[in-house]
Design an enzyme around this catalytic site. Structure first.
Site, PDB file in Angstrom:
ATOM      1  N   ASP A   7      12.678  34.063  75.708  1.00 35.58           N
ATOM      2  CA  ASP A   7      12.063  32.775  75.367  1.00 35.58           C
ATOM      3  C   ASP A   7      12.329  31.801  76.515  1.00 35.58           C
ATOM      4  OD1 ASP A   7      10.727  30.808  73.887  1.00 35.58           O
ATOM      5  OD2 ASP A   7      12.595  30.047  73.049  1.00 35.58           O
ATOM      6  N   SER A   8      11.514  30.752  76.572  1.00 33.28           N
ATOM      7  CA  SER A   8      11.750  29.739  77.607  1.00 33.28           C
ATOM      8  C   SER A   8      13.069  29.011  77.354  1.00 33.28           C
ATOM      9  CB  SER A   8      10.601  28.733  77.614  1.00 33.28           C
ATOM     10  OG  SER A   8      10.494  28.123  76.343  1.00 33.28           O
ATOM     11  N   GLY A  40       5.708  24.710  78.137  1.00 34.91           N
ATOM     12  CA  GLY A  40       4.468  24.239  77.512  1.00 34.91           C
ATOM     13  C   GLY A  40       3.690  23.230  78.319  1.00 34.91           C
ATOM     14  N   CYS A  70       8.357  33.755  73.231  1.00 35.85           N
ATOM     15  CA  CYS A  70       7.771  32.465  73.619  1.00 35.85           C
ATOM     16  C   CYS A  70       6.240  32.557  73.529  1.00 35.85           C
ATOM     17  CB  CYS A  70       8.195  32.162  75.048  1.00 35.85           C
ATOM     18  SG  CYS A  70       7.488  30.664  75.728  1.00 35.85           S
ATOM     19  N   ASN A  71       5.659  31.678  72.714  1.00 36.67           N
ATOM     20  CA  ASN A  71       4.198  31.699  72.563  1.00 36.67           C
ATOM     21  C   ASN A  71       3.496  31.322  73.854  1.00 36.67           C
ATOM     22  OD1 ASN A  71       3.100  31.874  69.505  1.00 36.67           O
ATOM     23  ND2 ASN A  71       5.217  31.184  69.587  1.00 36.67           N
ATOM     24  N   THR A  72       4.058  30.343  74.559  1.00 39.25           N
ATOM     25  CA  THR A  72       3.432  29.874  75.791  1.00 39.25           C
ATOM     26  C   THR A  72       3.371  31.016  76.804  1.00 39.25           C
ATOM     27  OG1 THR A  72       4.380  27.707  75.327  1.00 39.25           O
ATOM     28  CG2 THR A  72       3.549  28.072  77.548  1.00 39.25           C
ATOM     29  N   CYS A 185       5.101  28.356  68.061  1.00 40.34           N
ATOM     30  CA  CYS A 185       6.029  27.902  69.114  1.00 40.34           C
ATOM     31  C   CYS A 185       7.434  28.187  68.612  1.00 40.34           C
ATOM     32  CB  CYS A 185       5.833  26.399  69.345  1.00 40.34           C
ATOM     33  SG  CYS A 185       7.074  25.679  70.437  1.00 40.34           S
ATOM     34  N   THR A 186       8.283  28.683  69.506  1.00 40.30           N
ATOM     35  CA  THR A 186       9.620  29.102  69.053  1.00 40.30           C
ATOM     36  C   THR A 186      10.483  27.946  68.545  1.00 40.30           C
ATOM     37  OG1 THR A 186      10.230  29.047  71.391  1.00 40.30           O
ATOM     38  CG2 THR A 186       9.870  31.214  70.425  1.00 40.30           C
ATOM     39  N   HIS A 187      10.117  26.718  68.903  1.00 38.60           N
ATOM     40  CA  HIS A 187      10.912  25.588  68.410  1.00 38.60           C
ATOM     41  C   HIS A 187      10.539  25.183  66.987  1.00 38.60           C
ATOM     42  CE1 HIS A 187      12.383  25.008  72.419  1.00 38.60           C
ATOM     43  NE2 HIS A 187      13.035  23.920  72.074  1.00 38.60           N
TER      44      HIS A 187
HETATM   45  N1  DGL Z   1       9.101  28.566  73.859  1.00 33.99           N
HETATM   46  C1  DGL Z   1       7.911  27.748  73.879  1.00 33.99           C
HETATM   47  C2  DGL Z   1       6.850  28.380  72.985  1.00 33.99           C
HETATM   48  O1  DGL Z   1       7.140  29.162  72.089  1.00 33.99           O
HETATM   49  C3  DGL Z   1       8.185  26.320  73.467  1.00 33.99           C
HETATM   50  C4  DGL Z   1       9.082  25.536  74.396  1.00 33.99           C
HETATM   51  C5  DGL Z   1       8.517  25.313  75.793  1.00 33.99           C
HETATM   52  O2  DGL Z   1       7.568  24.527  75.969  1.00 33.99           O
HETATM   53  O3  DGL Z   1       9.057  25.933  76.698  1.00 33.99           O
HETATM   54  O4  DGL Z   1       5.675  28.114  73.171  1.00 33.99           O
END
Ligand code: DGL
Length: 266
Positions: A7-8, A40, A70-72, A185-187
Site C-alpha cells: 500500500d502507499s 492519490g 492500494c486502489n490508486t 481506498c485503503t484509508h
Molecule cells: N492507498 C491509497 C488508495 O488506496 C490512498 C492513499 C494515497 O493517496 O496514497 O487509493
C-alpha cells in the site's frame, strides 16, 4: 515463499489484518511507501514508478505473490506491471490488484441501481473502475466521487472535518440514487460506520477488507501450484519507507495490535 501486501501507506494494514484472519497459516510481508504517500494526487508515471519499486522490494523478500491493496496503484500501475514488468523480471511470480475483485463482488450481489465509487483523485482519473465494470456487466452504471481530501483528514483523525466531508459525499450519492457504495481506498474503512449512518437506507456500503480475503482464498484454491510454493509459519514482517512518530499509533489501531515497523528503501 511469502505473500506480499503493498500500500502507499498504512491503510493496507486493514486489508492485511483481514487476510490474516481468513488465511492465518501463510507468511506475509507488508510494504507501505509512506515516503511517497499520498499517491492519490500524483501523476500516473510517478505512481507506476513507486509501485514498481515497491513490488520489486517485495519480490526480493521472496514473495511469490504480491497483492496491491492500494486502489490508486491498482488502478494506475497494475496493467503495466502485469504485462511488462513481470514477464521481463519475475515471470514466475504474480501480482494481483483490488479493482477487478472488488467489482466482481459488487456485480455478484445482483443489486439493481447505480454503483458509487469513493476513491482518490488519481483512481477516479484513471477510469479503471468504469472500464473494468464494462467488462463484467453492461447493465450496471457507475458514478465516481474523488475524495483525496479525506486521506490526510483520516490520517490526522480530524473527526469534525471528516464528518462534514462524509455528509457531503452521502448527499451526492443520494442525489445519484446510488444503491451500492464502494470505499475504494485503503484509508476509507475508517469511515464505513459514519457513511452507513448518513447514506440512504437500502444503500449497501462495501469496504474492501470484507471482499479481498475471500477473493484471495479463491485465487489460491484455483492455483495449487502457487499454494505449494507458499510457506506456512504464520510469520509477519512490516516495512515502511519513512518513519513518522504517529505511525506507531496508527499502525496499532489499523492492524489491531503493536507491530514492529522496519524502515527500508526499495
Ligand atoms: N492507498 C491509497 C488508495 O488506496 C490512498 C492513499 C494515497 O493517496 O496514497 O487509493
Amino acid at each position: 515463499m511469502k505473500i506480499g501486501v503493498f500500500d502507499s501507506g498504512l491503510g493496507g494494514l486493514v486489508i492485511l489484518r483481514a487476510l490474516i484472519r481468513m488465511l492465518p497459516q501463510y507468511d506475509y510481508v507488508y510494504f507501505g511507501d509512506t515516503l511517497h504517500m499520498p499517491y492519490g494526487e500524483k501523476s500516473p508515471s510517478a505512481i507506476t514508478k513507486y509501485t514498481q519499486e515497491s513490488v520489486g522490494f517485495l519480490f526480493r523478500q521472496n514473495c511469490a505473490l504480491v497483492i496491491i491493496a492500494c486502489n490508486t496503484a491498482s488502478a494506475t500501475a497494475l496493467k503495466h506491471l502485469q504485462q511488462q514488468y513481470l514477464p521481463k523480471n519475475y515471470p514466475d511470480r504474480r501480482i494481483l490488484g483490488v479493482v477487478v475483485p472488488t467489482l466482481e463482488a459488487v456485480v455478484s450481489q445482483q443489486k439493481k441501481g447505480v454503483i458509487g465509487i469513493l476513491a482518490t483523485n488519481a483512481t477516479v482519473r484513471s477510469k479503471a473502475y468504469p472500464r473494468e465494470l464494462r467488462k463484467l456487466s453492461l447493465k450496471d452504471s457507475i458514478i465516481q466521487i474523488a475524495a483525496s481530501e479525506l486521506v490526510p483528514i483520516i490520517e490526522s483523525n480530524n473527526r469534525p472535518a471528516m464528518n462534514q466531508l462524509i455528509r457531503n459525499y452521502a448527499r451526492k450519492f443520494r442525489d445519484f440514487k446510488t444503491k451500492t457504495v464502494v470505499l475504494a481506498c485503503t484509508h476509507f474503512p475508517v469511515i464505513v460506520k459514519s457513511l452507513k449512518r448518513q447514506i440512504a437506507s437500502g444503500t449497501t456500503v462495501l469496504s474492501q477488507e470484507e471482499i479481498i480475503p475471500k477473493k484471495l482464498a479463491e485465487y489460491i484454491r484455483r492455483h495449487p501450484e502457487l499454494e505449494a510454493q507458499l510457506s506456512r509459519k504464520g510469520r509477519k514482517e512490516f516495512f515502511i519507507t519513512k518513519r513518522m512518530p504517529r505511525y506507531k499509533k496508527i499502525a496499532k489501531s489499523w492492524f489491531g495490535g503493536t507491530i514492529s515497523l522496519k524502515t527500508a528503501r526499495p
